[in-house]
Scaffold this motif. Structure first.
Motif, PDB file in Angstrom:
ATOM      1  N   MET A   1       3.082  -0.665   6.963  1.00  0.00           N
ATOM      2  CA  MET A   1       1.659  -0.706   7.283  1.00  0.00           C
ATOM      3  C   MET A   1       1.489  -0.422   8.771  1.00  0.00           C
ATOM      4  SD  MET A   1       0.552  -1.605   4.308  1.00  0.00           S
ATOM      5  CE  MET A   1      -1.165  -2.085   4.516  1.00  0.00           C
TER       6      MET A   1
ATOM      7  N   TYR B   1      -5.491   3.286   3.021  1.00  0.00           N
ATOM      8  CA  TYR B   1      -4.584   2.464   3.833  1.00  0.00           C
ATOM      9  C   TYR B   1      -3.832   3.374   4.800  1.00  0.00           C
ATOM     10  CZ  TYR B   1      -5.426  -1.513   0.782  1.00  0.00           C
ATOM     11  OH  TYR B   1      -6.018  -2.538   0.101  1.00  0.00           O
TER      12      TYR B   1
ATOM     13  N   HIS C   1      -6.077 -10.047  -3.894  1.00  0.00           N
ATOM     14  CA  HIS C   1      -7.295 -10.872  -3.940  1.00  0.00           C
ATOM     15  C   HIS C   1      -6.911 -12.308  -4.292  1.00  0.00           C
ATOM     16  CE1 HIS C   1      -8.753  -6.730  -4.673  1.00  0.00           C
ATOM     17  NE2 HIS C   1      -9.721  -7.125  -3.882  1.00  0.00           N
TER      18      HIS C   1
ATOM     19  N   CYS D   1       0.868  -0.911  -0.716  1.00  0.00           N
ATOM     20  CA  CYS D   1       0.062  -1.245   0.464  1.00  0.00           C
ATOM     21  C   CYS D   1      -1.106  -2.153   0.100  1.00  0.00           C
ATOM     22  CB  CYS D   1      -0.420   0.019   1.169  1.00  0.00           C
ATOM     23  SG  CYS D   1      -1.287   1.186   0.133  1.00  0.00           S
ATOM     24  N   GLN D   2      -1.611  -2.027  -1.119  1.00  0.00           N
ATOM     25  CA  GLN D   2      -2.753  -2.849  -1.515  1.00  0.00           C
ATOM     26  C   GLN D   2      -2.401  -4.333  -1.548  1.00  0.00           C
ATOM     27  OE1 GLN D   2      -1.818  -0.046  -2.917  1.00  0.00           O
ATOM     28  NE2 GLN D   2      -3.596   1.285  -3.141  1.00  0.00           N
TER      29      GLN D   2
ATOM     30  N   ALA E   1      -0.364  -5.899   0.654  1.00  0.00           N
ATOM     31  CA  ALA E   1      -0.001  -6.440   1.964  1.00  0.00           C
ATOM     32  C   ALA E   1      -1.154  -7.252   2.549  1.00  0.00           C
ATOM     33  CB  ALA E   1       0.367  -5.296   2.896  1.00  0.00           C
TER      34      ALA E   1
END
Lengths: 215, 412
Positions: free
Chosen positions: A15, A120, B151, B175-176, B178
Motif C-alpha cells: 500500500m 487503491y 468493514h 488491498c481492500q 488493508a
C-alpha cells in the motif's frame, strides 16, 4: 566484448499510504501528488501482478475508469497511453493529469465509483538477483531468452527502459556494443508493440524477432 | 513429510523452480517461525502445511507453531473473527483478558523460538498478542491477516489494533482488506498446492466411488459448494438458489464442509442448513472430517458448476480449487472472489440467490462455453494462484525486511 549477465527480479506490492479515490476528482488529486513509484506501478508493473490476462487496457487507471467509473471515454483516452515513450515519469504524470482535467471539464457530474470499488494507490518493491547465466555472444540471445523467466524478460526489456540509458532495453544496449552487424537485431526489438502483450507473449515475440535476424 | 520443490516442475516449469532456488539460496539458514491457531481445517492451516516444508527445502530454518487454548478462548477469537468481518458482537473485558492470558501461556512455551527467530509471521488475530509479550525479540515480526476486514465492527478492530500496531509489517490478501497502520502493508494473495490431496488429479474409479458413496445421480447435473458451515458462506442462500434452478432443471446440490477446531459456531450453522434442506433427497449436506481432502477433490471434479456464494470472504481458496479443476465458479461478489472470478471468462459474480440461480442455469445450458471457461480458469490459476508464486512473494518480503533496504529496487 562484455558478456550479458542475466538477472531476474521479483516484485512485492504494498500500500502506498495514499487515501483511496472514490471519484474522478479524487483520482486526479492523488495522481498529482503520488510518488513516481506509484505512477510507475499502475502503468508499468501491471504485467507482473495477478490480474486477469485479458484486460481491455494495460494501465490500472484506464481499467478503473471503465469498470468502476463507467466512463468509457476517459478509459479510451487513458488506455492508449504508452508509458515507455516517456523518458521522464513527470511528463507522463502531466499528460495523465491533462487528460483527466479535460474530461472533468466535459462531464456534468463527476464520475464516482460505488462503495467497495474505490481506487487503491499501490507501489512495489523489486528485488533483483543475478541468475548466474551469461550470454557470451548475440547469437546465443534467442536460446537465452527462451530459458528466462517472465520476470527476467520484464527486468531486461521493460524495467530497463526506466534505468539509464533511459528508454533503451538491456538487450539493445548490449547489442549496440557489438557493432553494426547487430543493428538489425536492435531495430527488430524496437519494432515490438508492447501494448497488448503479456510477458509470456512478449517472450515469444522476442525469441521470434531475434531468430528471424539470425536466419 | 513435505514435498520438494522439484515435484512442481512439471506444473509450473523449470524456470520458476530455478528462480525460487536462487531467491532461497540467499536466505539459507534464516530462522522463520509461523504461528497460527489450528493445524487442521481452514485455508491457513492448508497453506502452512505446504509452505513450511518448501521453505525448509529452500534452506531456511522454518517452523510452524500452533497456539492452544480452551473453548472460552476460541469462543472469544471466533467473536473477534466475526467482528472483523463486520458482525456486531460485543466482547467483554473478561473475554479480552482470556485472549491475552491464553496467549501469555502459549508465549512461555514458544519463548526461545520466538526470541531467536529472524522472521516471525503471526497468522490472523488469534496469536496477535504474542508480539507485545516478546520484548526480547531480535527479528522482524509480520502480522498476516487472512480475512476480509474491510468493514469491521469498529469496537472489535479498535481493540485488536492495539495488538497489531507494533508489528514491523503486515500482509493482506487484497488491498481492500488493508487498514491504516503505522507500518508497511504488503499484499500477498494466498494460493493452492496443486499436488495436495485436495487438488491432485484423481482417476475415474475414485471419482465414481465418491459419486456412489453419496448417492449422486450421474445422469443429472451437480452443483457443489465446499466450505465451512459458516453464516458468511451463505449456505442457506445456496439452497434458495438451488430451489429456483430446480423448478426447471433436475439439479442436485452438495453442500460439503468440515469443522475446524477454532470454529464453535459451525455446529449451529450446520443445524440451520440441515433444517433448510430437510425432506429434499437431492440436497446432500455433508459434514466431512478434516482429512477428507480427496473426497472434497472428487466432489469438485464431479461438479458441473462450483459455487461459493459468500457474503464475506477472505480470499476464497475453495474458489481457486474449483477453478484449478477446470470448473467455472459462481462466486459472491465480495473479497478475494473478485480477483478470481471474471464474468464470462472464469465464472460469474453474483449478489443474490436469484443471481446465483440465473448463472447456474446459464452454465448448465451452455456446455461448450462451460468447458472453455473451465480451461481458461485453470490457466489463470496456474499463472497467479499456485503456491510457487506465493512462496516467491514471501521470499521477496524476507529479503526486503532483512536487508533493511528502503529503495524501490535493490540487488541481493
Amino acid at each position: 566484448m562484455k558478456p550479458f549477465h542475466v538477472s531476474d527480479c521479483t516484485l512485492l506490492t504494498n500500500m502506498s499510504g495514499l487515501p483511496v479515490a472514490v471519484n474522478l476528482r479524487e483520482l486526479r488529486d492523488r495522481i498529482a501528488i503520488c510518488s513516481a513509484d506509484v505512477l510507475y506501478h499502475h502503468f508499468c508493473e501491471t504485467p507482473l501482478v495477478p490480474f486477469f490476462d485479458n484486460p481491455d487496457y494495460r494501465n490500472d487507471f484506464a481499467v478503473w475508469a471503465k469498470l468502476h467509473l463507467n466512463d468509457r471515454v476517459l478509459a479510451e483516452r487513458l488506455g492508449i497511453i504508452d508509458p515507455y515513450l516517456f523518458a521522464d515519469i513527470e511528463i507522463l504524470r502531466s499528460q495523465v493529469l491533462d487528460i483527466i482535467d479535460e474530461r472533468l471539464s466535459e462531464v456534468q457530474v463527476v464520475p464516482t465509483a460505488l462503495s467497495g470499488s474505490e481506487f487503491y494507490f499501490l507501489e512495489a518493491t523489486t528485488v533483483v538477483f543475478d541468475t548466474g547465466n551469461v550470454i557470451e555472444h548475440p547469437t546465443g540471445l534467442r536460446n537465452a531468452i527462451l530459458n528466462m523467466t517472465n520476470s527476467s524478460i520484464y527486468f531486461h526489456f521493460l524495467e530497463a527502459k526506466r534505468r539509464p540509458p533511459v528508454c533503451i532495453d538491456d538487450f539493445s544496449a548490449w547489442l549496440a556494443d557489438w557493432g553494426s552487424d547487430f543493428e538489425p537485431y536492435i531495430q527488430a526489438l524496437r519494432s515490438i508493440d508492447l501494448m497488448f502483450l503479456s510477458l509470456a507473449e512478449l517472450k515469444n515475440e522476442l525469441t521470434t524477432v531475434v531468430a528471424m535476424q539470425g536466419e | 513429510m513435505g514435498r520438494k520443490l522439484e515435484a512442481y516442475e512439471g506444473i509450473v516449469g523449470t524456470a520458476v523452480i530455478r528462480q525460487l532456488r536462487q531467491l532461497g539460496d540467499k536466505l539459507a539458514g534464516k530462522r522463520v517461525v509461523h504461528v497460527n491457531s489450528t493445524r487442521e481445517g481452514g485455508g491457513v492451516a492448508e497453506i502452512l502445511a505446504w509452505m513450511v516444508p518448501l521453505m525448509e527445502d529452500l534452506g531456511l530454518d522454518a517452523r510452524w507453531e500452533v497456539i492452544t487454548g480452551s473453548g472460552d478462548f476460541f469462543s472469544v477469537t471466533k467473536s473477534i473473527h466475526n467482528g472483523l468481518q463486520g458482525f456486531p458482537l460485543t466482547i467483554s473485558s473478561a473475554g479480552w483478558q482470556t485472549y491475552q492470558d491464553v496467549n501469555a501461556v502459549n508465549f512461555e512455551r514458544m519463548r526461545p523460538l520466538l526470541e531467536d527467530a529472524d522472521v516471525v509471521i503471526i497468522h490472523d488475530p488469534q496469536p496477535a498478542p504474542l508480539l507485545n509479550l516478546c520484548s526480547d525479540r531480535k527479528g522482524k515480526w509480520i502480522w498476516r491477516g487472512h480475512i476480509d476486514i474491510s468493514h469491521p465492527f469498529r469496537p472489535t478492530w479498535k481493540a485488536l489494533k492495539n495488538f497489531i500496531v507494533g508489528y514491523d509489517a503486515s500482509i493482506f490478501s487484497m488491498c481492500q482488506f488493508a487498514k491504516t497502520l503505522p507500518h508497511q502493508q504488503f499484499l500477498i494473495a494466498p494460493s493452492i498446492d496443486p499436488l495436495s490431496d485436495k487438488n491432485c488429479d484423481l482417476d475415474i474409479h475414485e471419482l465414481e466411488e465418491v459419486r456412489a458413496r453419496f448417492g449422486l445421480d450421474p445422469t443429472r447435473p451437480l452443483v457443489v459448494q465446499i466450505s465451512r458451515f459458516d453464516r458468511f458462506k451463505d449456505p442457506i442462500g445456496v439452497i434458495e438458489a438451488y430451489r429456483l434452478v430446480r423448478r426447471v432443471i433436475p439439479v442436485q446440490l452438495v453442500l460439503a464442509g468440515g469443522g475446524a477446531t477454532d470454529d464453535p459456531e459451525g455446529k449451529a450453522m450446520l443445524n440451520d442448513v440441515l433444517e433448510a434442506a430437510a425432506g429434499d433427497p437431492d440436497i446432500h449436506v455433508l459434514l466431512l472430517p478434516p482429512d477428507a481432502h480427496r473426497t472434497i477433490n472428487a466432489l469438485q471434479r464431479l461438479a458441473d458448476v462450483v459455487i461459493q456464494k459468500s457474503t464475506r470472504e477472505g480470499f476464497g481458496l475453495t474458489v481457486t480449487e474449483g477453478l484449478w479443476k477446470g470448473k467455472p465458479v459462481i462466486g459472491g461478489d465480495v473479497g478475494g472472489i473478485r480477483s478470481q472470478v471474471v464474468n464470462y471468462h472464469t465464472g460469474f459474480l453474483v449478489n443474490t440467490p436469484e443471481g446465483a440461480a440465473h448463472r447456474i442455469r446459464f452454465l448448465l445450458h451452455h456446455a461448450e462455453l462451460r468447458n472453455n471457461m473451465g480451461m481458461k480458469a485453470q490457466e489463470y490459476v496456474r499463472e497467479h494462484f499456485l503456491l510457487t508464486r506465493h512462496l516467491r512473494e514471501y521470499l521477496t518480503l524476507f529479503h526486503q525486511l532483512l536487508s533493511k533496504r528502503e529503495e524501490k529496487m535493490f540487488y541481493v
